[in-house]
Design an enzyme around this catalytic site. Structure first.
Site, PDB file in Angstrom:
ATOM      1  N   ASP A 283       0.864  -1.172  -0.207  1.00  9.81           N
ATOM      2  CA  ASP A 283      -0.237   0.050  -0.159  1.00  9.81           C
ATOM      3  C   ASP A 283       0.847   1.177   0.015  1.00  9.81           C
ATOM      4  OD1 ASP A 283       0.669  -0.814   2.718  1.00  9.81           O
ATOM      5  OD2 ASP A 283      -0.845   0.594   3.329  1.00  9.81           O
ATOM      6  N   HIS A 284       2.214   1.134   0.123  1.00  8.58           N
ATOM      7  CA  HIS A 284       3.057   2.160  -0.071  1.00  8.58           C
ATOM      8  C   HIS A 284       3.841   2.569  -1.602  1.00  8.58           C
ATOM      9  CE1 HIS A 284       2.427   3.782   4.087  1.00  8.58           C
ATOM     10  NE2 HIS A 284       1.929   2.567   4.225  1.00  8.58           N
TER      11      HIS A 284
ATOM     12  N   ASP B  56       4.782   4.127   8.020  1.00  8.08           N
ATOM     13  CA  ASP B  56       4.291   3.332   9.368  1.00  8.08           C
ATOM     14  C   ASP B  56       5.069   3.258  10.731  1.00  8.08           C
ATOM     15  OD1 ASP B  56       2.283   3.413   7.208  1.00  8.08           O
ATOM     16  OD2 ASP B  56       2.104   1.346   7.284  1.00  8.08           O
TER      17      ASP B  56
ATOM     18  N   HIS C 208      -3.198   7.536   7.424  1.00  5.83           N
ATOM     19  CA  HIS C 208      -3.235   6.115   7.357  1.00  5.83           C
ATOM     20  C   HIS C 208      -4.051   5.679   8.172  1.00  5.83           C
ATOM     21  CE1 HIS C 208      -1.242   2.148   7.401  1.00  5.83           C
ATOM     22  NE2 HIS C 208      -0.719   2.630   6.455  1.00  5.83           N
TER      23      HIS C 208
END
Lengths: 308, 308
Positions: free
Chosen positions: A67-68, A213, A271
């Site tokens: 997802d990054h 994250d 996020h």
């Protein structure tokens, strides 16, 4: 003052929703664009933002979770179709090139430009970008895999000359650079004119820190002390603190604790876990601890420091 | 009648715009979902469509260009996060597994389900899927790399029994299947009752053909003859015919010529070049040749044949 802005392209977490794209954002620092993370859909969001693709030469990937970074292939491919010629630099923790290079070789055979991968270790801060006016340094974070944030800092600028005083003392032009950099002026008669009489201090440098994250990690406080804007992940609300710990994510309250301890000027949280239909609960929890908090959202643009 | 619908998730071409996602669509055939192509953003569009992820077990990829498959990684990853357990089958021309498997191994380590790749040759029609009620066959196309379309066909269904006639002739239950399949009935007295007196014909089978990406190719006409719905790419307008030929794409007029020659019941055109701010010109050019034409657009749902 020159532009220093943060554009949010996506601020969801791993599970996309109809409300959020995966993580991606763009820093506009004096009309140079820097992308941070590149989740699926980043290129569509970039296009929607109307930011100029051609001004983007550096992409910083925080860690190797899909997802990054799943948006990289589409972005690189599109830049090729648009006939880009400038080099594109991708900065990431180790491993990205090995994974993506075979895909690029196959899908982007006839690129009109070159892609360079720059990989770094994540256990201590590393200066990974520098130009005349700014630097980017990694911020070691703690997640399930090697991960780091990014600190964008303007370089200090020389003092501003006070034109009237320069004229008054008839300071020769060749002295001006020294004076801008802090030197006093000595007149032909030997009189010392203090630098403070000849200049005004430049505006303070502006700083933006991206931390995602990561689990709650006090070790970052020192490095991000006093930044104008902090983006900190806030995947969960307080009632999911155990889940946050288990998955190496932060709660909104933890993001706010970090912001307060680091005395940052403004906090933006993002996020968001897909479980929150509405992130108001996260905003409330964070604001209770650190009032100057805003929720990230797609297409939001925030000034870093005083942009007037 | 049972559902047979086409959902457009994305109908742009390689260069995404603010108006179109890259290519992806979903066929809903009696509540089983089949995805055709999976461009970047397909999972977001799938979520927006409210179609049930769990009903999707087969994905068909027409060719190995990024705008038709870059969405696979995100989709597969998301299915894992959602705790999917059913196998997922990906059908494609040769080469996809070799490219994607290393990415899946790295980014989707702990998948709760298995992904199976099924690869086929594209130079002649191949039956690549079959269940009790439908088949999927490849349609050889001509593009810059190996490419094929897909023909979705219902299987013929047994005739409908006319209950009153069965009762009248006191046909025993064990004869019913033979009669549904077309046999006459012989009474104990030796009288032959023609099948046509005992049954009504089943509804005609419905067919959907997907043809993208391809240059104008008359060879496909025979295979897609009379389909209820044809999706044919129409990347360019007539004034870009040379460009279409050069890039092995079709013009809207060519798509319509194919539809007319194949006597299809309805044509939907898509895979629009980013140069068209508005696709009305493509619709006009196609409709002039084949009136029953519609423009694809994101989130459009079209019935295949008569769904009443």
């Amino acid at each position: 003052m020159e532009k220093f802005e943060l554009h949010i392209l996506g601020c969801g977490s791993a599970l996309p929703t109809t409300r959020h794209f995966a993580t991606s954002q763009v820093v506009n620092l004096r009309e140079k664009l820097f992308m941070i993370d590149c989740g699926e859909g980043a290129q569509m969001q970039l296009r929607k933002s109307r930011l100029k693709f051609s001004r983007l030469n550096h992409i910083f990937i925080s860690h190797l979770h899909g997802d990054h970074c799943f948006g990289l292939l589409g972005l690189i491919s599109t830049f090729g179709l648009l006939g880009r010629t400038a080099d594109l630099h991708i900065h990431s923790p180790r491993g990205l090139e090995e994974l993506f290079a075979p895909m690029l070789d196959f899908f982007c055979k006839k690129l009109t430009y070159q892609v360079f991968f720059h990989e770094f270790e994540t256990h201590e801060p590393v200066l990974i970008y520098e130009d005349r006016s700014a630097t980017v340094t990694t911020i070691p974070l703690r997640h399930r895999i090697p991960c780091c944030g990014f600190l964008f800092e303007e370089k200090p600028r020389p003092n501003h000359i006070i034109r009237e005083m320069i004229d008054f003392y008839q300071v020769p032009v060749y002295e001006l650079n020294r004076i801008k950099n802090g030197a006093d002026y000595v007149t032909p008669e030997g009189e010392i004119v203090a630098n403070s009489r000849l200049t005004r201090p430049a505006s303070p440098v502006r700083k933006y820190a991206y931390c995602s994250d990561t689990c709650y990690r006090e070790e970052i406080i020192e490095q991000i002390k006093g930044v104008d804007l902090l983006f900190h992940e806030a995947t969960f609300a307080q009632n999911e603190a155990a889940r946050a710990k288990e998955t190496f994510h932060s709660t909104a309250a933890q993001a706010a604790e970090i912001a307060r301890a680091a005395e940052v000027k403004q906090l933006v949280i993002g996020h968001f876990s897909a479980r929150y239909e509405n992130e108001q609960i996260l905003l409330e929890e964070a604001s209770g601890i650190f009032p100057v908090t805003v929720l990230a959202k797609e297409n939001l643009c925030i000034s870093v420091g005083n942009n007037e």
